[in-house]
Design a protein around this motif. Structure first.
Motif, PDB file in Angstrom:
ATOM      1  N   THR A  93      41.109  43.539  27.195  1.00 16.32           N
ATOM      2  CA  THR A  93      40.303  42.352  26.909  1.00 16.32           C
ATOM      3  C   THR A  93      38.827  42.687  27.114  1.00 16.32           C
ATOM      4  O   THR A  93      38.438  43.210  28.155  1.00 16.32           O
ATOM      5  N   LEU A  94      38.014  42.357  26.110  1.00 15.78           N
ATOM      6  CA  LEU A  94      36.586  42.693  26.154  1.00 15.78           C
ATOM      7  C   LEU A  94      35.746  41.423  26.100  1.00 15.78           C
ATOM      8  O   LEU A  94      36.039  40.464  26.786  1.00 15.78           O
TER       9      LEU A  94
ATOM     10  N   HIS B 205      36.662  40.760  33.172  1.00 19.19           N
ATOM     11  CA  HIS B 205      36.064  40.453  31.869  1.00 19.19           C
ATOM     12  C   HIS B 205      36.384  39.020  31.450  1.00 19.19           C
ATOM     13  O   HIS B 205      35.521  38.305  30.925  1.00 19.19           O
ATOM     14  N   LEU B 206      37.622  38.606  31.660  1.00 17.99           N
ATOM     15  CA  LEU B 206      38.010  37.252  31.283  1.00 17.99           C
ATOM     16  C   LEU B 206      37.204  36.212  32.064  1.00 17.99           C
ATOM     17  O   LEU B 206      36.737  35.215  31.503  1.00 17.99           O
TER      18      LEU B 206
ATOM     19  N   VAL C 100      34.215  36.577  33.505  1.00 19.75           N
ATOM     20  CA  VAL C 100      32.802  36.617  33.095  1.00 19.75           C
ATOM     21  C   VAL C 100      32.579  35.811  31.815  1.00 19.75           C
ATOM     22  O   VAL C 100      31.549  35.152  31.652  1.00 19.75           O
ATOM     23  N   HIS C 101      33.567  35.842  30.923  1.00 16.67           N
ATOM     24  CA  HIS C 101      33.415  35.155  29.636  1.00 16.67           C
ATOM     25  C   HIS C 101      34.055  33.773  29.630  1.00 16.67           C
ATOM     26  O   HIS C 101      34.271  33.184  28.564  1.00 16.67           O
ATOM     27  N   GLY C 102      34.348  33.247  30.813  1.00 14.42           N
ATOM     28  CA  GLY C 102      34.789  31.861  30.926  1.00 14.42           C
ATOM     29  C   GLY C 102      36.214  31.600  30.509  1.00 14.42           C
ATOM     30  O   GLY C 102      36.585  30.449  30.246  1.00 14.42           O
ATOM     31  N   GLU C 103      37.036  32.636  30.440  1.00 21.14           N
ATOM     32  CA  GLU C 103      38.436  32.458  30.039  1.00 21.14           C
ATOM     33  C   GLU C 103      39.258  31.948  31.228  1.00 21.14           C
ATOM     34  O   GLU C 103      38.967  32.245  32.393  1.00 21.14           O
TER      35      GLU C 103
ATOM     36  N   HIS D 283      43.293  45.002  35.040  1.00 20.00           N
ATOM     37  CA  HIS D 283      42.053  45.464  35.637  1.00 20.00           C
ATOM     38  C   HIS D 283      41.512  44.334  36.509  1.00 20.00           C
ATOM     39  O   HIS D 283      41.418  43.189  36.053  1.00 20.00           O
ATOM     40  N   LEU D 284      41.161  44.684  37.723  1.00 17.07           N
ATOM     41  CA  LEU D 284      40.739  43.668  38.679  1.00 17.07           C
ATOM     42  C   LEU D 284      39.451  44.108  39.353  1.00 17.07           C
ATOM     43  O   LEU D 284      39.343  45.234  39.835  1.00 17.07           O
ATOM     44  N   HIS D 285      38.469  43.200  39.375  1.00 21.02           N
ATOM     45  CA  HIS D 285      37.203  43.472  40.052  1.00 21.02           C
ATOM     46  C   HIS D 285      36.495  42.153  40.275  1.00 21.02           C
ATOM     47  O   HIS D 285      36.802  41.139  39.643  1.00 21.02           O
TER      48      HIS D 285
END
Length: 279
Positions: free
Chosen positions: A167-168, A192-193, A195-198, A215-217
């Motif tokens: 996911t980007l 990423h999700l 950051v992009h409000g998902e 991926h987790l951060h």
């Protein structure tokens, strides 16, 4: 990334052992210490179950050599560590220029073929939208080019499901027809999700049958790849619930010792606290 000397001069060992600790494998990137693959694998292997081998660059001189692959294979056996591969992020398999697509195909095919001996759990791939100057390419044509490139880049006897599409910065639904047509897997990058409000729960419900790696951060506004202690308590509870449901490889995507060290401690503490309450 170049070898910058012995990392013992920079940071001590990690402080939290996550190897064989959770009902899912915990992984981290191959570049945490300012050194090369060998030094990082040797220092990280006692603390995690799997290492994400980063091959971000597609230039021929940057591709993993057979000698490096043999060295990594030997390290896996001697350090009880598994691998998965992060494929180059500087390529555009859906690019309108056939030369750009051809370059992407050659790089991916070469890496996947050479890395088969490592028995990686997955090959994570960026299906990047095209760069500046090609924004007007219709989504349907982009998907067509992606399909053509993916069909050409797979080595023989490699299951398409071994490729996990990450996911980007665009809704994954844009690439859904390609993922389904090729029967690809999905890499759910929670950072990423966020950051992009998902919505993480909604994404999980939609894609859970295809997710093979997470991926987790931590995130803060538009900044990602931070330590996990930067996540709010509410977000951390959601994350832990999804990890329990999925039980897939979880990559703590931090690229420095301080952030990874804090993240592993945060994950262990949060999991223990949640387990004691009854998940």
């Amino acid at each position: 990334m170049p070898n910058q000397g012995n990392p013992k001069h920079f940071f001590p060992p990690l402080t939290t052992v996550c190897k064989n600790r959770f009902p899912f494998p915990v992984a981290c990137p191959s570049f945490v210490y300012p050194a090369g693959y060998e030094e990082n694998v040797c220092r990280l292997a006692p603390f995690v179950d799997e290492i994400q081998l980063l091959f971000f660059e597609s230039e021929p001189r940057s591709l993993p050599t057979p000698a490096l692959i043999q060295e990594l294979s030997d390290l896996a056996a001697s350090h009880d560590i598994a691998y998965h591969i992060h494929l180059p992020s500087d390529i555009y398999p859906g690019h309108p220029d056939p030369d750009e697509r051809r370059r992407a195909v050659v790089a991916i095919h070469t890496i996947m073929e050479r890395c088969q001996v490592l028995s990686p759990s997955t090959f994570t791939l960026h299906l990047e939208r095209n760069p500046a100057g090609t924004e007007n390419l219709p989504v349907e044509r982009w998907r067509q080019y992606l399909l053509e490139s993916l069909e050409r880049m797979l080595p023989q006897k490699t299951s398409p499901g071994k490729i996990s599409v990450e996911t980007l910065d665009y809704p994954l639904e844009w690439a859904a027809p390609v993922i389904e047509a090729m029967d690809l897997s999905v890499c759910m990058d929670m950072g990423h999700l966020l950051v992009h409000g998902e919505d993480l729960q909604a994404f999980y419900e939609n894609w859970k049958d295809r997710i093979t790696v997470i991926h987790l951060h931590g995130v803060d506004g538009s900044e990602d790849h931070l330590a996990l202690d930067r996540l709010s308590d509410e977000r951390m509870r959601t994350v832990l619930g999804l990890l329990q449901a999925l039980k897939k490889v979880v990559v703590i995507e931090n690229y420095s010792y301080p952030r990874l060290n804090a993240s592993l401690a945060c994950l262990a503490e949060g999991w223990s606290r949640t387990a004691n309450k009854g998940m």
